[in-house]
Scaffold this active site. Structure first.
Site, short mmCIF file in Angstrom:
data_model
loop_
_atom_site.label_atom_id
_atom_site.label_comp_id
_atom_site.label_asym_id
_atom_site.label_seq_id
_atom_site.Cartn_x
_atom_site.Cartn_y
_atom_site.Cartn_z
N TYR B 140 -12.40 21.57 29.02
CA TYR B 140 -12.42 23.03 29.11
C TYR B 140 -13.77 23.54 28.60
O TYR B 140 -14.03 23.54 27.39
CB TYR B 140 -11.26 23.58 28.27
N LYS B 170 -12.22 22.52 33.59
CA LYS B 170 -12.16 23.94 33.89
C LYS B 170 -13.47 24.54 33.41
O LYS B 170 -13.81 24.43 32.23
CB LYS B 170 -10.99 24.61 33.16
#
Lengths: 301, 301
Positions: B140, B170
């Protein structure tokens, strides 16, 4: 000096075992030594203590363990922060039940750009969830790490709504004007300097003492400053102690501070179990470590 | 598209009860609705889901609860990050045992200015502690919040040492050149856009899909883009859907994003239980909420 929490406090480093847990035996011995060397209290599990790199249960077990190991609970100021009210309240309630002198509380540090209302609700939420008159909170202003400064309007509101409970602030910003302004505006708030060179000027402004990393190594000298700063007859002794602290502090900042403090502790306590930090921090290289150790010899170990 | 984790994922918001716990009933209903509206998966307890504002036990209970409530575990991508290896490993192991499709892992976000070696040790420490071949990790990258960017050398090392386990990222930085560079250099890594307007351009570069906040509200339109973007005959339909998503996303950013998304959910789901975020975030003012609701009407609810 009528502050509830005052004096020389060590931001104690936490030794870790090979599996990444706190090394209880080594830490307990360190705490006993710190108190003998002159600390009034031990602010364990703060930024220098890598609190946030340990799991919640490891943190509670370490507090229980040092108390079981004979370190007086009334000397302990554990950091009990997590990014959530729920976990912070759990750690804080545990510390209060353990008899800790107080707790040191960061603001929630995940979201950035949050306002005073949200920060107020966080602190109020923790205090109300703990719901214990014995709770003593030292706020923790370290914006260079959290990116979340604690402003004076927030502090004023917390002092008004939780008198006696919110009783101190550790200011690690290094900004003397901020500390001076807090001493003037909030006489009931014990302002604690986060850096060793700043304790003496802060005491002269009515501050309450310090919580520092270098006291892992030179609590003796810091205590000389604390004991003697108001006595004109001891001015030379105090100045020498302050110079000694400042030199040691400069050395702790020669490389990344926390691994450097741990390398220095490995030397001063004579135990290589001190060397390793937890991720995301990494130990000094061998060359850096030798460099720091040589410098310690030069400073007179 | 051979990525292990691909498709339209909702960064699901988490409704809270009056005592600050996740509202399980409301959240479970929301998850079922999201899947019906077109989401392939639900990235629950991320930044939009206020993961770090809940306690560790609350987070595990919410995951257990939605699965018990009939939401297929294989659609769930919970955020299981904490600042410590110990707590992150505990949350992650729990998610793997629950059958979750994968987990989304922030870097440790307390200390700043840390290097790749420390970040590598953090992720490796978590993966090795979980020690389960079923684990699937989506990294992330959200440097505007964590202040800790995930660089390509770190990603390369993790992909090499944990092939098949580290399988996605992400990217919430919004920087298309970074996403494009990752798609080119790491074909085995599913790159997921963190913002709705970027899914389509990312898919054209070989990306794997998205995890977005606006899909709490307009998963239907995002799914149209996903299903139709490669079909020239659907170009007008896709363009209209993308325009609709973009307009809704612009509205989510009219005030502070997360409270705005919650206010919008209160309207779209017809339940005021959605309105309140946890500290340190605060709800919209009444005027802001009305403004957002009026705009929703204008956009065609």
């Amino acid at each position: 000096m009528t502050h509830q929490i005052s004096g020389v406090h060590c931001a104690a480093a936490t030794p870790v075992t090979a599996d990444g847990a706190p090394d209880l035996a080594l830490f307990t011995a360190h705490c006993h030594a710190l108190l003998e060397e002159g600390c009034h209290g031990i602010a364990m599990l703060g930024t220098t203590g890598e609190a946030n790199s340990f799991g919640l249960r490891q943190r509670m077990a370490l507090l229980d363990g040092v108390i079981d190991g004979g370190v007086p609970a009334a000397t302990l100021l554990p950091g009990t922060s997590a990014p959530s009210v729920a976990d912070t309240a759990e750690l804080t309630a545990h510390a209060v039940r353990s008899g800790a002198k107080g707790v040191v509380l960061l603001p929630p540090y995940y979201y950035k750009g949050v306002g005073d209302e949200g920060l107020y609700r966080f602190y109020a939420g923790v205090i109300e969830a703990v719901a214990d008159d014995r709770l003593r909170v030292v706020l923790y202003h370290i914006p260079q790490v959290t990116q979340i400064p604690l402003g004076h309007e927030l502090i004023a509101r917390l002092l008004e709504d939780f008198p006696g409970i919110v009783c101190g602030i550790k200011d690690s910003s290094g900004e003397m004007p901020n500390m001076e302004a807090m001493c003037r505006r909030f006489p009931q708030l014990g302002v604690l300097a986060g850096a060793d060179p700043l304790m003496l000027p802060l005491l002269r402004m009515g501050g309450a003492g310090c919580i520092t990393a270098t006291s892992n190594l030179r609590a003796d000298a810091l205590r000389v400053v604390w004991d003697g700063w108001q006595d004109p007859a001891r001015a030379a002794e105090v100045a020498a102690a302050q110079a000694r602290i400042d030199a040691w502090r400069t050395l702790t900042n020669r490389h990344v501070q926390l691994p450097t403090v741990k390398a220095m502790l490995a030397r001063s306590r004579g135990n290589p179990g001190w060397l390793d930090p937890l991720p995301p921090l990494v130990e000094l290289t061998e060359a850096q470590r030798q460099d720091v150790w040589d410098e310690m010899d030069r400073l007179g170990g």
